[in-house]
Design an enzyme around this catalytic site. Sequence first.
Site: not given
Lengths: 434, 434
Positions: A9, A45, A199, A203
């Site tokens: 996906c 898409r 970010d 993590k």
Amino acid sequence: MKPVKVGVCGLGTVGSGTVNVLRRNAEEITRRTGRPIIVEQIGARRDNPDCDTTGINITRDIFDVVNNPEIDVVVELIGGYDIARELVLKAIENGKHVVTANKALIAVHGNEIFAAAREQGVVVAYEAAVAGGIPVIKGIREGLTANKINWLAGIINGTGNYIMTQMRDYGRDFADVLQEAQELGYAEADPTFDVEGIDAAHKLTILSSVAFGIPLQFDKAYTEGISKITPLDIEQADELGYIIKHLGIARRTDKGVELRVHPTLIPKDRLIANVHGVLNAVMVQGDAVGPTMYYGPGAGAEPTASSVIADIVDVARTMNTEYGERVPPLAFTEESLDEDSGILPMEDVETAYYLRLHAVDRPGVLARVASILSEKGISIEAIIQKEDKESEMVPIILLTHNAQEKLMNEAIREIESLVDICSEVVRIRVESLD
Amino acid sequence: MKPVKVGVCGLGTVGSGTVNVLRRNAEEITRRTGRPIIVEQIGARRDNPDCDTTGINITRDIFDVVNNPEIDVVVELIGGYDIARELVLKAIENGKHVVTANKALIAVHGNEIFAAAREQGVVVAYEAAVAGGIPVIKGIREGLTANKINWLAGIINGTGNYIMTQMRDYGRDFADVLQEAQELGYAEADPTFDVEGIDAAHKLTILSSVAFGIPLQFDKAYTEGISKITPLDIEQADELGYIIKHLGIARRTDKGVELRVHPTLIPKDRLIANVHGVLNAVMVQGDAVGPTMYYGPGAGAEPTASSVIADIVDVARTMNTEYGERVPPLAFTEESLDEDSGILPMEDVETAYYLRLHAVDRPGVLARVASILSEKGISIEAIIQKEDKESEMVPIILLTHNAQEKLMNEAIREIESLVDICSEVVRIRVESLD
């Protein structure tokens, strides 16, 4: 053995990298896995010109993939929070194993996702979510099983490390390097996630859970970015024997778990101080093994694909295994996760500090600063006072020994209120990492 | 779940470390594994005062352990070739899984041992055999499954790296440092295995098999030690921007696999050039991931125990799994191991070189040396000619571009036969590792 059928996906950078590497190295991967990995369907898409999808069924609706009865493993590479969460939960509900590179998703919705996966007896793997191609989740979850892990510290955002490296190597300003990084495509148009440490905090949250056996607690992470770092601080740190890196640090203490992302002075001779450019590295200190480090590319199409595919192969190897014999999603069995081990508020963290102040060049200023620190029980390790013949203001640099953040905050407020102090005190934390 | 019952053979440094860590971190390990790991029996010729064996059955005959029907996993920590081989094969015959830290055993008898294990459907795990506590076998076998691995290079002997580091930091002679290392217990009384590269070649042989999918071929490894390295060479390398490390290098080429251990000049700014003292590090370059590195303690009681126990936990997780769904012993399924991919003879290897010669300080010497190299098609990258007012002899340092070892051997023979050349040519290989 039967092929493993994968549904991908998302066909952006990592999605196309994954499909490309699975095709290019199909023979090598089958030799290792003992069975082929087949991309049965891609949901995206739009097509990606960097990706050869010949012979693969393509759908524009990613939910077709999770509902496809042929598919064993759903690979979620769309990113983001909400649709990714919905997609992954639907895949799990349909009894599919999931591989994802989505750090935000795991850090924020991981507890819910792993609970659902447990209920359905499926695997949710996420090596690619932390430090791209570096197998550090595997290293901690499986390689260091014997250890009580004491702390870990990582350079886990390549964009930030690229900017810090450029600033240091060429004496450039943050804003200047950021703009160039954006032009080169190393930094996003909206760089907040990278340069403000969000970010990295995603993590770090994941790393802290697999290291200490605690639930994911992203909302408790302390996050400070690199936008206020100046070439002057980098230069002063260098003179004192340090390099400034944007680190994620997680440490187990008697009072709770430290979980913090901020610029950090580290001694130049530490191996991690020599990790430059877009590369990532994570140091992990276990009580039996001592210090270890894992280094490599933290982002990019094929490095991230490398981890995604390693996860797919792991799933292929354990899909017929009893749930309890698999590696638990957060390294520790769900019933043994330490729900009570709280994250320490930043005010309670103890660390050493680098302070930079600008003072009017008058006798007695340094004495007053030193006395404020001393009243808070903060002892000074080193002082540099610069001469500046052009100006009445002089920069004063201080290195302190370990102190509680709360007391340091109070001391800084008092220092800033002195009449001879002309600007905000710059404060950067210092870690010896030994 | 039922406890996993372990029998430990050998109670030396690693054996006692393993028993100690299993006891100290029992709770942490059980939280990860989901079942306790119990040391059911220890086989050892004598007790070890560093190890608390309270409550554990002890036998003086290690073969009691492999014949004990209660035991699931035999941990072989006696070292050496012959008895270890016999013990491990007997354990396999008795249907027991095996964990070993014995690099010599795996490098020399691994093919036979893995074949026997396959026949009996048991696991033979050996993470601790390479680079002590660093989970590098797991990193390559499982973390980098997606990759065609191009090359790897490692500092995989701590004693050798300690000696090289001391020589560099303090300008000391090899023999001097070795003697001190022996007194401190860092080096064995007979240091041959460490300083002549045999130990490193054992480990490199194993790494090359899991990286490239080839049978173990220790007898084909090229091995050169560090005993001829002088402080002068270390200093000259430094001036040219290099550090000398004793590296194990394995590389896949069109003509075959390079498998070689020798002192090597590497650029100072490579991360692995900054790995000092007894620590180990392995760089692995995969086509998808790019360069990765794994760093940590390569020896010692508890670091090695860390890997031994990680292997025991892996065995616990896969003992009920079908053979074909487990990670193959050499990363690739047995039927897909590339039996035809030969190891390249050292004469066919191509690399760059550092040469040091002592010449009488007369015009024309350098021209004659350059012309010999040129006739062999070897081009020169840099020359340093030192002045020495005290002596008529001058050292000449040359860096060459890549050349075939065979042609370099010929060139060196011709250079040594020149009348103005006063001693053997020192030759150290150069690798850029990029």
